[in-house]
Design a protein around this motif. Structure first.
Motif, mmCIF file in Angstrom:
data_model
loop_
_atom_site.group_PDB
_atom_site.id
_atom_site.type_symbol
_atom_site.label_atom_id
_atom_site.label_comp_id
_atom_site.label_asym_id
_atom_site.label_seq_id
_atom_site.Cartn_x
_atom_site.Cartn_y
_atom_site.Cartn_z
ATOM 1 N N SER A 42 0.807 -1.218 0.000
ATOM 2 C CA SER A 42 0.000 0.000 0.000
ATOM 3 C C SER A 42 0.842 1.271 0.000
ATOM 4 O O SER A 42 0.290 2.364 -0.160
ATOM 5 N N ALA A 43 2.160 1.146 0.153
ATOM 6 C CA ALA A 43 3.043 2.308 0.028
ATOM 7 C C ALA A 43 3.498 2.495 -1.411
ATOM 8 O O ALA A 43 4.240 3.433 -1.711
ATOM 9 N N GLY A 44 3.063 1.607 -2.307
ATOM 10 C CA GLY A 44 3.406 1.712 -3.715
ATOM 11 C C GLY A 44 4.654 0.956 -4.115
ATOM 12 O O GLY A 44 5.055 1.001 -5.279
ATOM 13 N N HIS A 45 5.283 0.250 -3.184
ATOM 14 C CA HIS A 45 6.478 -0.512 -3.536
ATOM 15 C C HIS A 45 6.095 -1.777 -4.298
ATOM 16 O O HIS A 45 5.110 -2.428 -3.959
ATOM 17 N N THR A 46 6.881 -2.126 -5.298
ATOM 18 C CA THR A 46 6.720 -3.385 -6.005
ATOM 19 C C THR A 46 8.093 -3.984 -6.257
ATOM 20 O O THR A 46 9.114 -3.299 -6.179
ATOM 21 N N GLY A 47 8.137 -5.253 -6.544
ATOM 22 C CA GLY A 47 9.400 -5.889 -6.870
ATOM 23 C C GLY A 47 9.202 -7.359 -7.149
ATOM 24 O O GLY A 47 8.247 -7.975 -6.674
ATOM 25 N N LYS A 48 10.100 -7.924 -7.936
ATOM 26 C CA LYS A 48 10.059 -9.342 -8.242
ATOM 27 C C LYS A 48 11.461 -9.914 -8.111
ATOM 28 O O LYS A 48 12.416 -9.399 -8.692
ATOM 29 N N ILE A 49 11.577 -10.972 -7.310
ATOM 30 C CA ILE A 49 12.862 -11.635 -7.141
ATOM 31 C C ILE A 49 12.762 -13.062 -7.671
ATOM 32 O O ILE A 49 11.675 -13.638 -7.726
ATOM 33 N N HIS A 50 13.918 -13.600 -8.067
ATOM 34 C CA HIS A 50 13.986 -14.950 -8.595
ATOM 35 C C HIS A 50 14.847 -15.812 -7.676
ATOM 36 O O HIS A 50 15.364 -15.336 -6.666
ATOM 37 N N SER A 51 14.977 -17.088 -8.029
ATOM 38 C CA SER A 51 15.670 -18.070 -7.197
ATOM 39 C C SER A 51 16.975 -17.512 -6.631
ATOM 40 O O SER A 51 17.813 -17.007 -7.373
ATOM 41 N N GLY A 52 17.127 -17.617 -5.288
ATOM 42 C CA GLY A 52 18.318 -17.119 -4.619
ATOM 43 C C GLY A 52 18.233 -15.672 -4.183
ATOM 44 O O GLY A 52 19.130 -15.170 -3.510
ATOM 45 N N GLY A 53 17.151 -14.978 -4.531
ATOM 46 C CA GLY A 53 16.997 -13.573 -4.170
ATOM 47 C C GLY A 53 16.242 -13.394 -2.864
ATOM 48 O O GLY A 53 15.720 -14.341 -2.272
ATOM 49 N N MET A 54 16.163 -12.135 -2.415
ATOM 50 C CA MET A 54 15.464 -11.856 -1.154
ATOM 51 C C MET A 54 14.800 -10.486 -1.211
ATOM 52 O O MET A 54 15.249 -9.588 -1.917
ATOM 53 N N GLN A 55 13.705 -10.348 -0.462
ATOM 54 C CA GLN A 55 13.000 -9.077 -0.336
ATOM 55 C C GLN A 55 12.806 -8.756 1.141
ATOM 56 O O GLN A 55 12.462 -9.637 1.926
#
Length: 296
Positions: free
Chosen positions: A79-92
């Motif tokens: 709801s703060a407008g953040h988006t992102g996509k991570i793939h294998s081995g990544g982190m958020q």
């Protein structure tokens, strides 16, 4: 001197569609390890269809969430407008701060031929002074996670949170904390030395391991005593093994948790619910996604 084992447990298992979720922390024996107050482990599973509209939007306050995906793909929006996509081995990492609503799509990795999904979600408790801060989000792809080859080509260590020797994670530290992913080749061993009063635990993913001369099974969470000492990991199997090691300094402020909120008093929990139902956390608008904050 090797650290003594306090206890071990396999947590509680629930099923969510094709996913097997193992609730590791909190458990019957402890509610936290350093600043870590929550750990869900998503065991390896095959997912043939994709989720596009989220798995269920929900609020958070007072914590930072950390998703570490071993295999698969995770898309975040809030709801703060953040988006992102991570793939294998990544982190958020998402700091909920003073309140946010978020959701995720958890799918197989579109950049590979594998349909396997496998990963973790941690909650990291924030100090009281940081619980009122504005939300924030960081996405880190696999090739940006600090990594080091172990001596004697024993395997490698990745620093997901905190520091190890000359490696430093981009995840913010609000207290002394660490989260390592260690991979050990067959027949190899590795030790980590920890200072006095540091809380520490390990989690074994899909293989057994020998920790301080005792063998533990895949799926076990093992907590150690707080006296200074080492955690020695040995791999006596015929294949490589993965071990998660995490912890940090004791969180000494009061902890009151209920549902998705972790605060310092019951009154603050009540305020968290009231603000959420009053709409103060905002809403997720998938048509107005901000640019992802990506560490490079």
């Amino acid at each position: 001197m090797k650290k003594e084992t306090s206890f071990s447990t396999k947590g509680n298992i629930t099923n969510l569609g094709p996913l097997t979720i193992n609730r590791i922390l909190p458990n019957h024996y402890t509610k936290k390890v350093g600043p870590f107050v929550f750990l869900d482990y998503v065991a390896p599973a095959i997912k043939t269809s994709t989720t596009k509209n989220g798995m269920g939007a929900h609020p958070h306050r007072g914590i930072a969430t950390l998703t570490y995906i071993l295999q698969g793909e995770v898309e975040h929006f809030d709801s703060a407008g953040h988006t992102g996509k991570i793939h294998s081995g990544g982190m958020q990492w998402m700091k909920a701060g003073n309140g946010i609503v978020h959701d995720e799509n958890f799918n197989y990795d579109s950049q590979t031929d594998s349909k396997i999904i496998h990963g973790f979600q941690f909650w990291i408790n924030l100090p009281a002074k940081n619980k009122a801060e504005s939300p924030a989000h960081i996405a880190i792809q696999a090739d940006q996670v600090p990594k080091k080859i172990l001596p004697d080509n024993a395997g490698w260590i990745k620093v997901i949170v905190g520091n190890y020797e000359n490696l430093s994670s981009k995840i913010p530290n609000y207290s002394e904390q660490f989260l390592y992913h260690i991979y050990l080749e067959s027949g190899k061993q590795f030790s980590i030395n920890l200072e006095n009063k540091i809380e520490a635990a390990t989690f074994l993913t899909t293989q057994n391991a020998i920790l301080n001369d005792a063998e533990f099974q895949a799926g076990e969470f093992v907590e150690f005593g707080r006296k200074a000492g080492e955690i020695e990991i040995k791999n006596s199997s015929q294949t490589g093994i993965d071990v998660i090691v995490f912890g940090g300094e004791e969180y000494t402020e009061p902890i009151v948790s209920e549902g998705p909120f972790v605060m310092n008093s019951l009154a603050e929990i009540c305020n968290a619910y009231r603000d959420f139902y009053d709409g103060k956390y905002g809403e997720i608008n998938l048509n107005k996604k901000n640019e992802i904050i990506t560490i490079k």
